[in-house]
Design a protein around this motif. Structure first.
Motif, PDB file in Angstrom:
ATOM      1  N   ALA A  33       0.443  -0.822  -0.149  1.00 51.61           N
ATOM      2  CA  ALA A  33       0.644   0.079  -0.214  1.00 51.61           C
ATOM      3  C   ALA A  33       0.647   1.378  -0.145  1.00 51.61           C
ATOM      4  CB  ALA A  33      -0.388  -0.278   1.190  1.00 51.61           C
ATOM      5  N   GLY A  34       2.195   0.512   0.543  1.00 46.32           N
ATOM      6  CA  GLY A  34       3.139   2.082   0.699  1.00 46.32           C
ATOM      7  C   GLY A  34       3.207   2.501  -1.184  1.00 46.32           C
ATOM      8  N   VAL A  35       3.848   1.824  -1.436  1.00 42.11           N
ATOM      9  CA  VAL A  35       4.018   1.941  -2.351  1.00 42.11           C
ATOM     10  C   VAL A  35       3.294   1.989  -3.838  1.00 42.11           C
ATOM     11  CG1 VAL A  35       5.369   0.858  -4.744  1.00 42.11           C
ATOM     12  CG2 VAL A  35       6.284   0.129  -2.253  1.00 42.11           C
ATOM     13  N   LEU A  36       1.692   1.785  -3.441  1.00 41.93           N
ATOM     14  CA  LEU A  36       0.768   2.099  -4.231  1.00 41.93           C
ATOM     15  C   LEU A  36       0.392   3.393  -4.134  1.00 41.93           C
ATOM     16  CD1 LEU A  36      -1.460  -1.087  -4.238  1.00 41.93           C
ATOM     17  CD2 LEU A  36       0.456  -0.293  -5.822  1.00 41.93           C
ATOM     18  N   LYS A  37       0.266   4.152  -2.831  1.00 47.15           N
ATOM     19  CA  LYS A  37      -0.179   5.444  -2.779  1.00 47.15           C
ATOM     20  C   LYS A  37       1.284   6.130  -3.763  1.00 47.15           C
ATOM     21  CE  LYS A  37      -1.723   4.425   2.618  1.00 47.15           C
ATOM     22  NZ  LYS A  37      -1.282   4.446   3.821  1.00 47.15           N
ATOM     23  N   ALA A  38       2.314   5.852  -3.069  1.00 43.46           N
ATOM     24  CA  ALA A  38       2.967   6.847  -4.219  1.00 43.46           C
ATOM     25  C   ALA A  38       2.199   6.799  -5.193  1.00 43.46           C
ATOM     26  CB  ALA A  38       4.766   6.307  -4.497  1.00 43.46           C
ATOM     27  N   PHE A  39       1.826   5.886  -6.178  1.00 42.10           N
ATOM     28  CA  PHE A  39       1.360   5.836  -8.032  1.00 42.10           C
ATOM     29  C   PHE A  39       0.203   6.679  -8.021  1.00 42.10           C
ATOM     30  CE2 PHE A  39       3.242   2.027  -8.743  1.00 42.10           C
ATOM     31  CZ  PHE A  39       3.790   2.486 -10.089  1.00 42.10           C
ATOM     32  N   ALA A  40      -0.956   6.944  -6.518  1.00 43.92           N
ATOM     33  CA  ALA A  40      -2.119   7.626  -6.212  1.00 43.92           C
ATOM     34  C   ALA A  40      -2.143   9.064  -6.279  1.00 43.92           C
ATOM     35  CB  ALA A  40      -2.851   6.545  -5.166  1.00 43.92           C
ATOM     36  N   ASP A  41      -1.155   9.452  -7.050  1.00 48.54           N
ATOM     37  CA  ASP A  41      -1.552  10.836  -6.758  1.00 48.54           C
ATOM     38  C   ASP A  41      -1.598  11.774  -8.429  1.00 48.54           C
ATOM     39  OD1 ASP A  41       0.031  14.029  -7.276  1.00 48.54           O
ATOM     40  OD2 ASP A  41      -0.785  13.897  -5.239  1.00 48.54           O
ATOM     41  N   PRO A  42      -2.314  12.411  -8.865  1.00 51.57           N
ATOM     42  CA  PRO A  42      -1.874  12.110 -11.025  1.00 51.57           C
ATOM     43  C   PRO A  42      -0.621  13.485 -10.863  1.00 51.57           C
ATOM     44  CG  PRO A  42      -4.344  13.201  -9.722  1.00 51.57           C
ATOM     45  CD  PRO A  42      -3.277  12.500  -8.916  1.00 51.57           C
ATOM     46  N   ALA A  43      -0.101  14.174  -9.827  1.00 50.23           N
ATOM     47  CA  ALA A  43       1.115  14.827 -10.955  1.00 50.23           C
ATOM     48  C   ALA A  43       1.868  13.545 -10.439  1.00 50.23           C
ATOM     49  CB  ALA A  43       1.351  15.844  -9.394  1.00 50.23           C
ATOM     50  N   ARG A  44       2.363  12.678  -9.602  1.00 53.20           N
ATOM     51  CA  ARG A  44       3.326  11.606  -9.444  1.00 53.20           C
ATOM     52  C   ARG A  44       3.616  10.763 -10.690  1.00 53.20           C
ATOM     53  NH1 ARG A  44       1.681  10.200  -3.973  1.00 53.20           N
ATOM     54  NH2 ARG A  44       2.625  12.077  -2.643  1.00 53.20           N
ATOM     55  N   LEU A  45       2.124  10.344 -10.863  1.00 45.68           N
ATOM     56  CA  LEU A  45       1.920   9.882 -12.334  1.00 45.68           C
ATOM     57  C   LEU A  45       2.489  10.716 -13.720  1.00 45.68           C
ATOM     58  CD1 LEU A  45      -1.773   8.316 -11.514  1.00 45.68           C
ATOM     59  CD2 LEU A  45       0.030   6.616 -11.942  1.00 45.68           C
ATOM     60  N   ARG A  46       2.272  11.970 -13.400  1.00 46.17           N
ATOM     61  CA  ARG A  46       2.800  12.908 -15.078  1.00 46.17           C
ATOM     62  C   ARG A  46       4.284  12.891 -14.341  1.00 46.17           C
ATOM     63  NH1 ARG A  46       0.771  18.075 -16.114  1.00 46.17           N
ATOM     64  NH2 ARG A  46       1.712  17.457 -17.996  1.00 46.17           N
ATOM     65  N   LEU A  47       4.696  12.553 -13.281  1.00 45.43           N
ATOM     66  CA  LEU A  47       5.861  12.366 -13.178  1.00 45.43           C
ATOM     67  C   LEU A  47       6.831  11.443 -13.259  1.00 45.43           C
ATOM     68  CD1 LEU A  47       7.049  14.170  -9.928  1.00 45.43           C
ATOM     69  CD2 LEU A  47       7.370  15.093 -11.821  1.00 45.43           C
ATOM     70  N   LEU A  48       6.180  10.441 -13.343  1.00 44.84           N
ATOM     71  CA  LEU A  48       6.377   8.918 -14.229  1.00 44.84           C
ATOM     72  C   LEU A  48       6.324   9.263 -15.782  1.00 44.84           C
ATOM     73  CD1 LEU A  48       5.318   6.278 -11.575  1.00 44.84           C
ATOM     74  CD2 LEU A  48       7.125   7.392 -11.524  1.00 44.84           C
ATOM     75  N   SER A  49       5.307   9.521 -16.115  1.00 40.03           N
ATOM     76  CA  SER A  49       5.130   9.613 -17.474  1.00 40.03           C
ATOM     77  C   SER A  49       6.414  10.649 -17.855  1.00 40.03           C
ATOM     78  CB  SER A  49       4.043  10.386 -18.001  1.00 40.03           C
ATOM     79  OG  SER A  49       4.136   9.691 -19.503  1.00 40.03           O
ATOM     80  N   LEU A  50       6.945  12.014 -17.136  1.00 39.33           N
ATOM     81  CA  LEU A  50       7.662  12.410 -17.804  1.00 39.33           C
ATOM     82  C   LEU A  50       8.478  12.723 -17.730  1.00 39.33           C
ATOM     83  CD1 LEU A  50       5.972  15.885 -16.919  1.00 39.33           C
ATOM     84  CD2 LEU A  50       6.325  15.789 -18.720  1.00 39.33           C
ATOM     85  N   ILE A  51       9.525  11.563 -17.020  1.00 37.00           N
ATOM     86  CA  ILE A  51      10.944  10.826 -17.111  1.00 37.00           C
ATOM     87  C   ILE A  51      10.967   9.841 -18.269  1.00 37.00           C
ATOM     88  CG2 ILE A  51      11.990  10.255 -15.219  1.00 37.00           C
ATOM     89  CD1 ILE A  51      11.305  11.164 -13.278  1.00 37.00           C
ATOM     90  N   GLN A  52      10.031   8.655 -18.029  1.00 36.55           N
ATOM     91  CA  GLN A  52      10.227   8.066 -19.105  1.00 36.55           C
ATOM     92  C   GLN A  52      10.093   8.003 -19.645  1.00 36.55           C
ATOM     93  OE1 GLN A  52      10.101   5.128 -18.759  1.00 36.55           O
ATOM     94  NE2 GLN A  52      10.783   4.457 -20.516  1.00 36.55           N
ATOM     95  N   SER A  53       9.271   9.306 -20.281  1.00 40.55           N
ATOM     96  CA  SER A  53       9.317   9.496 -21.992  1.00 40.55           C
ATOM     97  C   SER A  53      10.932  10.938 -22.331  1.00 40.55           C
ATOM     98  CB  SER A  53       8.166  10.144 -22.450  1.00 40.55           C
ATOM     99  OG  SER A  53       7.666  11.925 -21.551  1.00 40.55           O
ATOM    100  N   ALA A  54      11.776  11.775 -21.241  1.00 44.52           N
ATOM    101  CA  ALA A  54      12.609  12.233 -21.664  1.00 44.52           C
ATOM    102  C   ALA A  54      13.432  11.708 -22.782  1.00 44.52           C
ATOM    103  CB  ALA A  54      13.412  12.750 -20.208  1.00 44.52           C
ATOM    104  N   PRO A  55      14.028  12.581 -23.385  1.00 50.81           N
ATOM    105  CA  PRO A  55      14.624  12.233 -24.333  1.00 50.81           C
ATOM    106  C   PRO A  55      15.720  11.374 -23.430  1.00 50.81           C
ATOM    107  CG  PRO A  55      14.825  14.154 -24.648  1.00 50.81           C
ATOM    108  CD  PRO A  55      14.405  13.763 -23.571  1.00 50.81           C
ATOM    109  N   GLU A  56      16.346  11.076 -22.962  1.00 50.37           N
ATOM    110  CA  GLU A  56      17.421  10.026 -22.193  1.00 50.37           C
ATOM    111  C   GLU A  56      16.885   9.383 -20.862  1.00 50.37           C
ATOM    112  OE1 GLU A  56      20.808  12.273 -21.498  1.00 50.37           O
ATOM    113  OE2 GLU A  56      21.229  13.419 -24.325  1.00 50.37           O
ATOM    114  N   GLY A  57      15.710   9.667 -20.501  1.00 50.31           N
ATOM    115  CA  GLY A  57      15.245   8.390 -19.759  1.00 50.31           C
ATOM    116  C   GLY A  57      15.086   9.269 -17.963  1.00 50.31           C
TER     117      GLY A  57
END
Length: 125
Positions: A33-57
């Motif tokens: 649940a502690g790990v899933l709470k990190a996912f459970a925020d729209p800003a954090r989901l966007r951060l993961l997406s932005l970092i993953q899609s950055a040119p150098e990852g």
């Protein structure tokens, strides 16, 4: 119960899925649940997406504030939570810190949430 990975906060994620058919232990449920709470925020989901899609990852806080429309302290707070959950790695270079996804952590969470029958069908494709 076997465990996968350690986070910087010393938390471990259970290898047994809560969907595996056996009851998950309280301590394991709390860790997951502690790990899933990190996912459970729209800003954090966007951060993961932005970092993953950055040119150098990878990206620094300064790369992420404008796309999110959040202040530097707020972005840093969200990055800290994701890092402590074991979802991001942080590398300090001079005065800048760069963040990148931990693919194995993301894959582990996906596997934990995939029922075993679906998981075996997905691997045979």
């Amino acid at each position: 119960m076997a465990y996968v990975g350690n986070t910087s906060a010393g938390m471990t994620r259970p290898q047994v899925s809560p969907l595996a058919g056996e009851p998950i232990k309280r301590a394991d449920a709390e860790r997951l649940a502690g790990v899933l709470k990190a996912f459970a925020d729209p800003a954090r989901l966007r951060l993961l997406s932005l970092i993953q899609s950055a040119p150098e990852g990878e990206a620094s806080v300064s790369d992420l504030t404008a796309p999110l429309g959040l202040s530097q302290p707020t972005v840093s707070h969200h990055l800290r939570i994701l890092t402590e959950a074991g979802l991001l790695e942080r590398e300090k270079r001079g005065v800048w810190a760069y963040y990148r996804l931990v693919p194995s952590a993301i894959a582990t969470i996906a596997d934990l949430l995939t029922p075993p029958r679906k998981r075996s069908a997905r691997k045979t494709r």
